[in-house]
Design an enzyme around this catalytic site. Sequence first.
Site, PDB file in Angstrom:
ATOM      1  N   SER A 158     -10.811  -0.299 -12.462  1.00 26.22           N
ATOM      2  CA  SER A 158     -10.210   0.634 -13.405  1.00 26.22           C
ATOM      3  C   SER A 158      -9.442  -0.105 -14.510  1.00 26.22           C
ATOM      4  O   SER A 158      -9.974  -1.019 -15.138  1.00 26.22           O
ATOM      5  CB  SER A 158      -9.311   1.614 -12.637  1.00 26.22           C
ATOM      6  OG  SER A 158      -8.961   2.712 -13.413  1.00 26.22           O
ATOM      7  N   ASP A 359     -18.503   8.145 -10.225  1.00 30.91           N
ATOM      8  CA  ASP A 359     -17.251   8.046 -10.969  1.00 30.91           C
ATOM      9  C   ASP A 359     -17.363   8.854 -12.254  1.00 30.91           C
ATOM     10  O   ASP A 359     -18.394   8.816 -12.925  1.00 30.91           O
ATOM     11  CB  ASP A 359     -16.977   6.575 -11.295  1.00 30.91           C
ATOM     12  CG  ASP A 359     -15.605   6.343 -11.917  1.00 30.91           C
ATOM     13  OD1 ASP A 359     -14.796   7.292 -11.932  1.00 30.91           O
ATOM     14  OD2 ASP A 359     -15.349   5.223 -12.372  1.00 30.91           O
ATOM     15  N   HIS A 419     -15.101   6.055  -8.118  1.00 31.58           N
ATOM     16  CA  HIS A 419     -14.288   5.080  -8.842  1.00 31.58           C
ATOM     17  C   HIS A 419     -13.860   3.922  -7.939  1.00 31.58           C
ATOM     18  O   HIS A 419     -13.800   2.777  -8.369  1.00 31.58           O
ATOM     19  CB  HIS A 419     -13.060   5.808  -9.386  1.00 31.58           C
ATOM     20  CG  HIS A 419     -12.272   5.053 -10.401  1.00 31.58           C
ATOM     21  ND1 HIS A 419     -12.789   4.678 -11.619  1.00 31.58           N
ATOM     22  CD2 HIS A 419     -10.981   4.609 -10.395  1.00 31.58           C
ATOM     23  CE1 HIS A 419     -11.851   4.039 -12.325  1.00 31.58           C
ATOM     24  NE2 HIS A 419     -10.752   3.982 -11.597  1.00 31.58           N
TER      25      HIS A 419
END
Length: 441
Positions: A158, A359, A419
């Site tokens: 991320s 994601d 994610h």
Amino acid sequence: MRPLRAATAASVLLLAAGAVLRQSREPKELWGYVQVRSKAHMFWWLYYANNPTKDFTELPLILWLQGGPGSSGCGFGNFEEIGPLDREMKPRNTTWLQAASILFVDNPVGTGFSYVDDCSLFAKNLSAVVSDMMVFLGEFFTCRTEFQTIPFYIFSESYGGKMASGIALELYRAVQKGTIKCNFMGTALGDSWISPLDSVLSWGPYLYSTSLLDDNGLAEVTAVAKEIMDAINKNEFGLATELWGKAEGVIEENTDNVNFYNIMTKDVPEMKSNEQGNLHLTGLYQRHVRNMHKDSLNELMNGPIRKKLRIIPDCVKWGGQSREVFENMAEDFMRPVIDLVDELLAANVNVTVYNGQLDLIVDTMGQEAWIRKLKWPNLKQFSQQRWKALYVSPESTETAAFHKAYENLAFFWILKAGHMVPSDQGEMALKMVRMVTQQEH
């Protein structure tokens, strides 16, 4: 003022960490603080590789960088994703310690058990984050000489990927100059916030193609994405961040609260009535940082783990400064760092991009879009490569991922993962680690 090298207090803590080593228990682990600037303290936690047939000296060292900014690698990355134990303190079958030693760092300062004594000291941009990490890495490799020759990789997730791109480039330069002694081998950018605009522009098409938006919803998401694009084109990055929060609200309204981290699940964020300040920033913080501080993990970190570590100051609560970390970086959120990836590739640093199929916040379509913008001379050859299906084991018949690589750029498409790839597809994530660190093909 020149950042403190912390050759006294920090080094003592680095070395003193050995005193609290749990000798009786595998894997071997160390932890401590480094003062990266005056009154700015960074917490780190190192696990030595735990492989039945190989010594840690035969395996690489991985630095794990969490996202947010403000999410704790020592907490979330460790106990929810890749560390030796899960948050129930049970052994994790897919821990990356089978393939590498892992260095977790609560970064930027103020994250997790890291803290600042003065609220003016929170990092406000990527260059400040990178500067602090260079001080930390300089101290780490100076004090832990056993890792100076071991292959060293930076893995990230991320916003951690955005930080990793800047840190990797600065570390490469430091190694070239000889100011940091380590065997830096490359970086892996997982579901990484490299080009926020490319992510935002792909949200509508991605949700539409997966039947999570209808025509009306697509039109609404597209309209707010265009507002974000206009703000970024005018270099109004603070406004772009606020609009990003607005866009996520529009998506939640249209999708009955789809989970931004895995579109196959649903998320109903709690909005506390006593939250103050910018409502869009509040929403962003709740989705992307407080979400990583769920009660069970919070209780673990501020309870048993705090007692085990024995060096956390009484005034420091795990995650206690995370909101300030997040909000101080607000002007930096929407700035792209595609140019840093280009510089890494030009310097012949190995760059791996990996992404979870499910994601949303950093969807794969958006990742592919910014890769197409690279100025790297070998991009055409990379793009022409046929991807190859990957399986978690020779016996498996289920496609776990696709992969392609050319020269020093590689891409992994991880199927059935959101994610947090290691949480969703632990076996495939571990296989990817072994491939990236050249332990298997």
